[in-house]
Scaffold this active site. Structure first.
Site, PDB file in Angstrom:
ATOM      1  N   ASP A 112     -11.792   4.406   4.990  1.00 55.71           N
ATOM      2  CA  ASP A 112     -11.122   4.186   6.276  1.00 55.71           C
ATOM      3  C   ASP A 112     -11.711   5.205   7.257  1.00 55.71           C
ATOM      4  OD1 ASP A 112      -9.378   4.307   8.447  1.00 55.71           O
ATOM      5  OD2 ASP A 112      -7.541   4.452   7.300  1.00 55.71           O
ATOM      6  N   LYS A 123       0.866  -1.189   0.000  1.00 59.09           N
ATOM      7  CA  LYS A 123       0.000   0.000   0.000  1.00 59.09           C
ATOM      8  C   LYS A 123       0.892   1.224   0.000  1.00 59.09           C
ATOM      9  CE  LYS A 123      -2.503   2.108   3.797  1.00 59.09           C
ATOM     10  NZ  LYS A 123      -3.523   1.888   4.857  1.00 59.09           N
TER      11      LYS A 123
HETATM   12  O1  OSB Z   1      -4.679   5.484   7.061  1.00 59.26           O
HETATM   13  O2  OSB Z   1      -4.297   3.420   7.310  1.00 59.26           O
HETATM   14  C1  OSB Z   1      -4.061   4.597   7.610  1.00 59.26           C
HETATM   15  C2  OSB Z   1      -1.135   4.670  10.036  1.00 59.26           C
HETATM   16  C3  OSB Z   1      -1.563   5.653  10.916  1.00 59.26           C
HETATM   17  C4  OSB Z   1      -2.742   6.297  10.698  1.00 59.26           C
HETATM   18  C5  OSB Z   1      -3.514   5.952   9.590  1.00 59.26           C
HETATM   19  C6  OSB Z   1      -3.120   4.962   8.717  1.00 59.26           C
HETATM   20  C7  OSB Z   1      -1.882   4.332   8.930  1.00 59.26           C
HETATM   21  C8  OSB Z   1      -1.316   3.341   8.013  1.00 59.26           C
HETATM   22  C9  OSB Z   1      -0.352   2.357   8.557  1.00 59.26           C
HETATM   23  O3  OSB Z   1      -1.543   3.323   6.838  1.00 59.26           O
HETATM   24  C10 OSB Z   1      -1.023   1.154   9.105  1.00 59.26           C
HETATM   25  C11 OSB Z   1      -0.084   0.233   9.841  1.00 59.26           C
HETATM   26  O4  OSB Z   1       0.813  -0.334   9.210  1.00 59.26           O
HETATM   27  O5  OSB Z   1      -0.226   0.055  11.075  1.00 59.26           O
HETATM   28 MG    MG Z   2      -6.021   4.623   5.752  1.00 61.13          MG
END
Ligand code: OSB
Ligand code: MG
Length: 367
Positions: A237, A159
């Site tokens: 999300d 991602k």
């Molecule tokens: O949007 O998924 C997100 C991390 C912190 C806040 C928001 C997000 C994220 C990540 C990392 O994308 C997710 C992870 O590897 O823990």
């Molecule tokens: Mg996200």
């Protein structure tokens, strides 16, 4: 089960490398941990609120404040995991704080009963396929090196974090370097507006699994409008704060896929309800992450083993973020999977030395 009190513990975990998203750069993960002490067992909760209110309105100091002043005092001494959310329902918002408290109580209850989170939530797999979230970098060569490293470690899905100015070019570079077979998706963390629809459609040729949260968290209709212009499936999300929000977004055609994060939705039990709503609508889900320590990671891996989690999650190994975890580290198997813990409760416990090494402060709240 009788609750004696809850310890709030602030820790600071240095990241192995800065993690940059469209909303900011992290170099240290500040985490609020909860230890619920009951007459039967102790349970651990992890609050995923970050230092600053940039991902959502919640932040770690506010979470500690609302827990100390309102949420913990509202629990009452006699309780179980399922009784936590109803006891806290009259307090608006603060879902990450509520989720942490429910997690701690549930963990205590399950440890006492000798049952695992996985079994309690309804897991059907012994291990889960893992993806990795790759931050925004200063250059494309740097990004390609990072992605190549993760693929070599066995991650099954990449991602890429994107923002205006870091989107089509990095996606093209990664797709061209690593081939059409690789599972690839992007996450904008709300960095675009509906005026960017034509631009985002330029991602369509790269066969992405999904684009995550391109628009503002409150812009459900905007996502539905965007979905009519871009071919890449939209995944939400930040917008999905409850099972009701998920049902609404699906009904309004705002998303084809849902990222489930227990902290964002008020706990693992609400996360399971979102899973159930999505399964009922034929909407695939995957487990998001918030740079969890081994405690939150253990619970996420258990959740990701439910049947509707048909896409690899951001359930990376501990080493993705931390040189030293506070529990036994989660280590990726050769096939890019993490094993679902089977021990009582979370199935992992903080290692006293590792925990004290990162502790900033502790505070005891008597119920
Ligand atoms: O949007 O998924 C997100 C991390 C912190 C806040 C928001 C997000 C994220 C990540 C990392 O994308 C997710 C992870 O590897 O823990
Ligand atoms: Mg996200």
């Amino acid at each position: 089960m009788r609750l004696t009190g809850v310890e709030l513990r602030r820790i600071a975990m240095p990241l192995v490398a800065p993690f940059r998203t469209s909303f900011g750069t992290e170099t240290t993960r500040e985490v609020l941990l909860l230890r619920a002490v009951t007459d039967e067992a102790e349970g651990w909760g992890e609050c995923v609120a970050m230092t600053d209110p940039l991902y959502s309105s919640e932040y770690v100091d506010a979470a500690a404040d609302v827990l100390r002043r309102f949420l913990i005092p509202a629990l009452g001494a006699d309780l179980t995991g399922v009784s936590v959310a109803p006891a806290l329902a009259r307090f608006k918002g603060h879902r990450m704080a509520k989720a942490a408290l429910e997690m701690a109580v549930l963990d205590a209850e399950l440890r006492a009963a000798g049952r695992s989170f996985a079994r309690e939530l309804g897991a059907v797999h012994e291990s889960v396929p893992c993806g990795v979230s790759v931050g925004i970098m200063d250059s494309i060569p740097e990004l390609l090196e990072a992605v190549g490293g993760y693929l070599a470690e066995g991650y099954l899905r990449i991602k890429l974090k994107i923002e205006p100015g870091w989107d089509v070019a990095p996606v093209r570079a990664v797709r061209e370097s690593f081939g059409d077979e690789m599972l690839l998706q992007v996450d904008a963390n709300t960095a675009y507006t509906t005026a960017d629809a034509r631009h985002l459609a330029k991602l369509d040729p790269f066969d992405l699994l999904l684009i995550e949260q391109p628009l503002d968290e409150e812009d459900i209709l905007g996502h539905a409008a965007l979905a009519r212009v871009v071919r890449t499936p939209i995944c939400l999300d930040e917008s999905i704060t409850s099972a009701r929000a998920a049902a609404d977004a699906i009904r309004l055609n705002a998303c084809e896929i849902v990222n489930i994060k227990p902290g964002r939705v008020g706990g693992y039990l609400e996360a399971r309800r979102i899973h159930d709503v999505c399964v009922a609508h034929g909407v695939p889900v995957w487990c998001g992450g918030m740079l969890e320590t081994g405690l939150g990671r253990a619970a996420n891996v258990a959740l990701a083993a439910l049947p509707g989690f048909t896409l690899p999650g951001d359930t990376s190994g501990s080493a993705r973020y931390y040189k030293t975890d506070i529990t036994e580290p989660f280590v990726l198997e050769d096939d890019g999977h993490l094993t679902v813990p089977t021990g009582p409760g979370l199935g992992v416990t903080p290692l006293p030395d590792e925990l004290s090494a990162v502790t900033l402060s502790t505070e005891w709240i008597t119920v």
